[in-house]
Design a protein around this motif. Sequence first.
Motif, short mmCIF file in Angstrom:
data_model
loop_
_atom_site.label_atom_id
_atom_site.label_comp_id
_atom_site.label_asym_id
_atom_site.label_seq_id
_atom_site.Cartn_x
_atom_site.Cartn_y
_atom_site.Cartn_z
N UNK A 6 -3.33 -12.08 -12.60
CA UNK A 6 -4.70 -11.54 -12.69
C UNK A 6 -5.56 -12.08 -11.56
N UNK A 7 -5.46 -13.38 -11.31
CA UNK A 7 -6.26 -13.99 -10.25
C UNK A 7 -5.87 -13.44 -8.88
N UNK A 8 -4.57 -13.28 -8.66
CA UNK A 8 -4.10 -12.78 -7.37
C UNK A 8 -4.59 -11.35 -7.13
N UNK A 9 -4.55 -10.53 -8.18
CA UNK A 9 -5.03 -9.15 -8.05
C UNK A 9 -6.51 -9.13 -7.69
N UNK A 10 -7.28 -9.98 -8.30
CA UNK A 10 -8.70 -10.05 -8.00
C UNK A 10 -8.93 -10.51 -6.56
N UNK A 11 -8.14 -11.48 -6.11
CA UNK A 11 -8.26 -11.95 -4.73
C UNK A 11 -7.92 -10.84 -3.74
N UNK A 12 -6.88 -10.07 -4.04
CA UNK A 12 -6.53 -8.94 -3.17
C UNK A 12 -7.67 -7.94 -3.11
N UNK A 13 -8.25 -7.68 -4.26
CA UNK A 13 -9.35 -6.72 -4.33
C UNK A 13 -10.54 -7.18 -3.50
N UNK A 14 -10.77 -8.49 -3.50
CA UNK A 14 -11.93 -9.04 -2.80
C UNK A 14 -11.70 -9.24 -1.31
N UNK A 15 -10.44 -9.46 -0.91
CA UNK A 15 -10.19 -9.92 0.45
C UNK A 15 -9.45 -8.94 1.36
N UNK A 16 -8.61 -8.08 0.81
CA UNK A 16 -7.86 -7.15 1.66
C UNK A 16 -8.78 -6.04 2.15
N UNK A 17 -8.74 -5.79 3.44
CA UNK A 17 -9.69 -4.86 4.06
C UNK A 17 -9.29 -3.41 3.81
N UNK A 18 -10.28 -2.55 3.73
CA UNK A 18 -10.06 -1.11 3.72
C UNK A 18 -10.04 -0.62 5.18
N UNK A 19 -10.15 0.67 5.38
CA UNK A 19 -10.28 1.20 6.74
C UNK A 19 -11.25 2.37 6.71
N UNK A 20 -11.67 2.82 7.88
CA UNK A 20 -12.67 3.89 7.96
C UNK A 20 -12.16 5.11 8.71
N UNK A 21 -10.84 5.23 8.88
CA UNK A 21 -10.29 6.38 9.58
C UNK A 21 -10.45 7.64 8.76
N UNK A 22 -10.61 8.77 9.43
CA UNK A 22 -10.67 10.06 8.75
C UNK A 22 -9.28 10.46 8.29
N UNK A 52 -3.08 8.82 -1.82
CA UNK A 52 -3.74 8.65 -0.52
C UNK A 52 -2.70 8.78 0.58
N UNK A 53 -3.17 8.97 1.80
CA UNK A 53 -2.25 8.99 2.94
C UNK A 53 -1.56 7.63 3.07
N UNK A 54 -2.33 6.56 2.83
CA UNK A 54 -1.76 5.22 2.94
C UNK A 54 -0.59 5.03 1.97
N UNK A 55 -0.75 5.49 0.74
CA UNK A 55 0.31 5.34 -0.26
C UNK A 55 1.55 6.14 0.14
N UNK A 56 1.37 7.38 0.55
CA UNK A 56 2.51 8.22 0.93
C UNK A 56 3.24 7.62 2.13
N UNK A 57 2.50 7.09 3.10
CA UNK A 57 3.11 6.45 4.26
C UNK A 57 3.92 5.24 3.83
N UNK A 69 -3.37 -2.32 3.00
CA UNK A 69 -3.09 -3.47 3.85
C UNK A 69 -1.83 -3.22 4.69
N UNK A 70 -0.79 -2.65 4.07
CA UNK A 70 0.44 -2.34 4.80
C UNK A 70 0.17 -1.28 5.87
N UNK A 71 -0.57 -0.24 5.49
CA UNK A 71 -0.90 0.83 6.44
C UNK A 71 -1.69 0.27 7.62
N UNK A 72 -2.68 -0.56 7.33
CA UNK A 72 -3.48 -1.14 8.40
C UNK A 72 -2.63 -1.98 9.35
N UNK A 73 -1.66 -2.70 8.80
CA UNK A 73 -0.76 -3.50 9.63
C UNK A 73 0.08 -2.61 10.54
N UNK A 74 0.68 -1.56 9.96
CA UNK A 74 1.47 -0.63 10.77
C UNK A 74 0.60 0.03 11.84
#
Length: 260
Positions: free
Chosen positions: A14-30, A192-197, A242-247
């Motif tokens: 539970x704590x790890x999920x909350x940390x991911x939610x708070x710390x892993x970045x989103x993106x702003x690509x169309x 999302x596109x990220x999930x499918x990728x 996070x994986x998509x952003x890394x790729x």
Amino acid sequence: MPKTLEISKDELVRQAIQQMQDNLADNSWSIREKLALTCRILFEHGHDSGLAGQITARGPQPGTYYTQQLGLGFDEITASNLLLVNEDLEILEGQGMPNPANRFHSWVYRARPDVNCIIHTHPSHVSALSMLEVPLQISHMDLCPLYDDCAFLEGWPGVPVGNEEGDLIAGALGDKRAVLLSHHGQLSTGATVEEACFIAELIERAARLQLLAMSSGTIKPIKPELGREAHDWISRPKRYTAAFNYFARQILRRSNDCLN
């Protein structure tokens, strides 16, 4: 003294999920930019098969979706050369023509309102496994987002240009996120596109590991409850992003022309 040594696994999760939610970045690509990035990512991850394969994402109006031009490889796709088409594959925006096999995407979108992106490719290891008419076996922790989440279509219906193939493939996919298509390739989906990728990249890796393991012995199954636990642990939107952003960072370090 450490504070977490006496905490239960459920609480640590539970704590790890909350940390991911708070710390892993989103993106702003169309959507267009994410699709172009996905094409380049898939090309780098072994999904290149000449002009075979399609990627689509729902468009701004119901019954529309973005896709690439037939005649361009995944490494040539940019945000600006994508097409917007309707379910008859008539072009609403852009120039050129879509792949006629895109027709079966419409059947998947109609059957699965939760799906917003579809990736269909013929990567080498998936294609090799499909020639054996063997379902995907998930027996490694990293691959568990596909645990009980990859269907198998044993019969090959031929070139997927007709409506019959769309109905068959959508039916084989069912409520799962991916399907291995015998004598053909793979289809991955996502909200999302990220999930499918993420799923498309993972299914080729899973097929490669399965073929390696099969060449050495008999694959040992994992416990279903642990497979489901790992599936749910990894299968989270923040981790997909996070994986998509890394790729994407890998692609953009070499070239950012796909965003043009």
